[in-house]
Design an enzyme around this catalytic site. Structure first.
Site, PDB file in Angstrom:
ATOM      1  CB  CYS C  84     -11.750 -49.129 -79.093  1.00  0.00           C
ATOM      2  SG  CYS C  84     -12.583 -47.799 -79.589  1.00  0.00           S
ATOM      3  CB  CYS C 207      -9.887 -46.745 -91.399  1.00  0.00           C
ATOM      4  SG  CYS C 207      -9.883 -44.961 -92.138  1.00  0.00           S
ATOM      5  CB  SER C 208      -8.585 -50.848 -87.752  1.00  0.00           C
ATOM      6  OG  SER C 208      -9.405 -49.811 -87.246  1.00  0.00           O
ATOM      7  CB  ILE C 210     -16.506 -53.204 -89.737  1.00  0.00           C
ATOM      8  CG1 ILE C 210     -16.608 -51.848 -89.402  1.00  0.00           C
ATOM      9  CG2 ILE C 210     -17.570 -54.093 -89.157  1.00  0.00           C
ATOM     10  CD1 ILE C 210     -17.994 -51.198 -90.022  1.00  0.00           C
ATOM     11  CE  LYS C 330      -5.116 -50.357 -93.016  1.00  0.00           C
ATOM     12  NZ  LYS C 330      -5.765 -51.399 -93.594  1.00  0.00           N
ATOM     13  CG  HIS C 334     -10.457 -52.377 -83.970  1.00  0.00           C
ATOM     14  ND1 HIS C 334     -10.078 -52.817 -82.760  1.00  0.00           N
ATOM     15  CD2 HIS C 334     -10.630 -51.103 -84.042  1.00  0.00           C
ATOM     16  CE1 HIS C 334     -10.544 -51.911 -81.909  1.00  0.00           C
ATOM     17  NE2 HIS C 334     -10.910 -50.710 -82.744  1.00  0.00           N
TER      18      HIS C 334
END
Ligand SMILES: [Zn+2]
Ligand SMILES: [Zn+2]
Lengths: 129, 386, 386, 129
Positions: C84, C207-208, C210, C330, C334
């Site tokens: 990442c 969570c970030s 997709i 977020k 991402h």
């Protein structure tokens, strides 16, 4: 083969949609955002002709699992009338009688079945004229 | 180059089907050999070339993993990828790191662990070096792409299957003198021509094998190297890097490797040398036809005249322009990400005059040429004994 | 830094679920925006950060493919990967290229095309940033690893689920002022706490997402930039790069991100700044707990005291130490390989005073922090308005 | 999961085989070629004890396809007596009653079935004592 990916390539694979640079006339296939010859970013959308000439070829005897049930099969690089080249299978032919320079017709065919999703993938193949 | 860089240490892991060793093990094995060979007590940063640990091993983030297992904890560690040219690219980036003044002592390594998937998995992973949507989708394999280059070279220049086979014969002769080679057996032209056809006109003995392996070198500024002087001084005097169209069919001349030509010209210019000044070559013979096209692109032979290079004996280790004295990708093996670094290892071994039976006489200047995909990227390095 | 480098152009593709666009299309879209923004008529070389085009798209050799489709033919093109943190790594390598004197004008980009596989395919691809043999094999997911960090932070320092949620609330507030954000909706703490639990104690709104997306910037020497002067001068005054153990369980302190701490110290030292001199931050909030641990590792909050950062309003765009004014991973999205470059884009936008509603007042110095895996690698850059 | 890979990890997964640095005594799991603490390259091979303490944990509710039939399941980081930490599933427990500091026993269990190859993958899981 992901569904979105398959779907967005249909225009290229079914219709041979290409881009003709509005500035220098260079033809890109598939469509691009910028002309590699003159850096212009405007294109006219055109459909390529379905006739061309075999430039080089091979016979795939050891294929990946996706194509193993088709082996041996011929592949070649075909230059279409517009000067654009594509890579495709050469089908409906005697694989021992291929020769560079042969005239080719581009046809719409099944390319492979995707075992895991059951999707049948279509596209272009070339046939000697 | 603006600043001299020296190669002060070299190391290889074992190469072959290494079922007992993991990717991390073989990389660390090669890196520890290189560090020991160099005599340095630390490295400031490291670069790792690897083509597809994702598709071969479900493992990305290799830079962090390998720094961890090499026991160098927190140092900057970078993975680079340019398909089969990933190792050469790691070499370049390590040089830029030193030239930028950021690091003093740098490890450049390469690794590929290819036998953790079956042959079909390896075929698919290797195909990712081609254009997935417009080449792989159509059913072509990597041997198929090079077979189309070979067919055109034969049609256009009269190159023969026998001449292709002679490249394999020569490289296996060299491999028979290299204890690290995966396939050290000598072969003859008939063996190649009678071996199974993979993609006409290429036989299996025209193709490089699937190999697990790693390679590493230690680089530092030439000034720093003079303080260490464990070995004869080997300096990097030129580097070149170029790209070409991704898809083979997009190139105006299918047999011309223009990325090789451009990278070669850049590296030679930087080093102030001409191609005739180079004493030996390690080039990317992933397929026999590749070696022929590369020698033409580098300017060693006129366009279309490379076919007879091996048959004439000119490119043998004892000929006037030795090519692939290590055995090349063909006999030494081709763990894709490691190959570019292993080429440097061979040239350094030769320039140190430690190549034993296959030693090239009076070797002072060597060139490595490492290529990605069907020629979409190329790295060239020139090394000199000082 | 030894030599000043300037950011002279920035560009983003659209971000989101871009089913109509391919990987090559979104990368080129962002690169053309950046080139246009810079006013340059060519680039000398390019770097692309991408985590796993192999697992997401069956496509490696991205460096050659993207140079080809950007219409820059034969130039050196390099893909780098550090999970990442691949985008941040591309930024660093582009800087080293200029510092080494090899190139004058360089493009640094990042891209990830994540929706060409289904959710399970994406989960598996992202898992390749962790140790496959000793983490993924056991069944842990990426949210699971950060959940274990969160659990320990809560046990050890009394951090609460509400405090985690406040990070998401703050970043969505910022995202609501960013037209490029994938999820520009404002949310509240209850929405986070009532959203489905992915891995206790992390909810899906911790969570970030997709995301498909790409980002690009154009870099050159500060001297060259002064000749162009299309925009206010933004220089890169520090960069830091460090690694940590690959496996989360191998770290002495599970909540301490030592690669972040080390990269931060290196970058600050290089720039001659203290952490209090930084006006705004873009940090790697792949999960809400990550932002908390990062702020502690950078020294903005004492160890264990980061939990209240967002709830207190201190890290809001109008607070004393604005964090993730873009919306962060977020809310902005991402696309893993693109994130590190998009962070640079946001800081440059702020330093140019072009951030509109979310503009930080008197922004002169900004810091980006981009992280790989569970913290196994980290890149930090410091940018200044001149 | 490739067979060679599975096979070479058996010593770690079945027997918790670790390495104890002959120079500084640091224990590495899995075995390594060089000690990250002192750079020594000689290790004694030891088998780790099967008792430890839970350091931190989570409950995986959205699992990958390989583990989806086991979800929800607990995972944790467990520090064994020797000070070495492992990550593993926590099983045979009430997932709502886990607490850091709990004593754990390491057991030999089935980890997952590999649908495509039919191979059953074994290894270690932890159980509260
Ligand atoms: Zn044009
Ligand atoms: Zn030790």
């Amino acid at each position: 083969m992901a569904i979105p990916e398959y779907w967005r390539e249909i225009k290229h694979r079914y219709k041979l949609e290409a881009g003709k640079c509005k500035s220098c006339g260079y033809i890109v296939f598939p469509m691009r955002l910028i002309c590699p010859k003159c850096q212009n970013q405007d294109f006219d959308s055109i459909n390529l002709s379905r006739e061309g000439t075999l430039i080089t070829y091979s016979v795939i005897r050891v294929a990946s699992s996706r194509f193993v049930n088709q082996a041996p099969f011929a592949v070649g690089i075909v230059e279409l009338k517009e000067g654009v080249r594509i890579l495709s299978q050469i089908t409906d032919c005697n694989i021992n009688e291929l020769k560079s320079g042969m005239k080719m017709q581009v046809e719409f065919r099944r390319i492979f079945d995707d075992g895991s999703s059951g999707v049948i993938n279509y596209g272009y193949k070339c046939v000697p004229m | 180059m603006q600043q001299d860089i020296a190669v002060i240490g070299i190391g290889l892991s074992r190469w072959g089907e290494l079922w007992e060793q993991s990717l991390r093990d073989i990389f660390v094995e090669s890196a520890l050999h290189a560090i020991k060979d160099s005599g340095v007590d630390h490295i400031d940063s490291m670069y790792v070339g690897s083509m597809s640990p994702g598709l071969f091993n479900n493992q990305e983030h290799l830079a962090a993993l390998l720094a961890d297992y090499l026991g160098v904890g927190s140092i900057p560690s970078t993975r680079v990828e340019s398909a089969c040219a990933s190792g050469g690219l790691a070499m370049k980036m390590a040089c830029l790191d030193i030239m930028s003044g950021t690091s003093e002592i740098v490890l450049a390594g390469g690794v590929e662990k290819m036998t953790d998937v079956d042959t079909d998995g390896a075929t698919l992973a290797l195909a990712s070096a081609a254009d997935y949507a417009y080449e792989v989708y159509q059913g072509v394999t990597f041997p198929g792409l090079y077979a189309m280059i070979a067919r055109m070279h034969m049609d256009k220049y009269g190159t023969t299957e026998q001449q292709l086979a002679e490249v394999a014969v020569k490289n296996h002769l060299h491999g028979s003198m290299n204890s690290m080679a995966q396939f050290p057996q000598k072969i003859n032209v008939d063996a190649v021509l009678n071996s199974v056809v993979i993609a006409d006109p290429l036989h299996i003995l025209d193709c490089s094998p699937i190999t697990d392996g790693a390679a590493a070198v230690i680089l530092c500024s030439a000034e720093k190297a003079r303080q260490l002087k464990l070995h004869p001084q080997i300096r990097i005097s030129g580097l070149g890097h170029a790209t070409d169209t991704m898809a083979l069919h997009s190139r105006e001349d299918i047999t011309a490797l223009s990325a090789v030509e451009k990278a070669g010209i850049t590296a030679l210019k930087m080093s102030g040398k001409k191609i005739d000044d180079i004493d030996l070559f390690e080039v990317h013979d992933c397929f026999t036809i590749a070696e022929i096209c590369i020698l033409e692109a580098l300017g060693l032979f006129p366009k279309g005249k490379g076919g007879n290079a091996a048959a004439s004996g000119k490119t043998r280790f004892d000929g006037p322009m030795p090519v692939n004295t290590s055995g090349g990708l063909k006999a030494k093996g081709h763990p894709v990400g490691a190959t570019g670094i292993a080429q440097i290892v061979e040239i350094v071994t030769q320039l140190r005059e430690q190549a034993g039976e296959r030693q090239v006489k009076n070797a002072r200047v060597g060139l490595t040429q490492n290529m990605g995909g069907s020629g979409g990227s190329c790295l060239v390095h020139i090394l000199e004994a000082v």
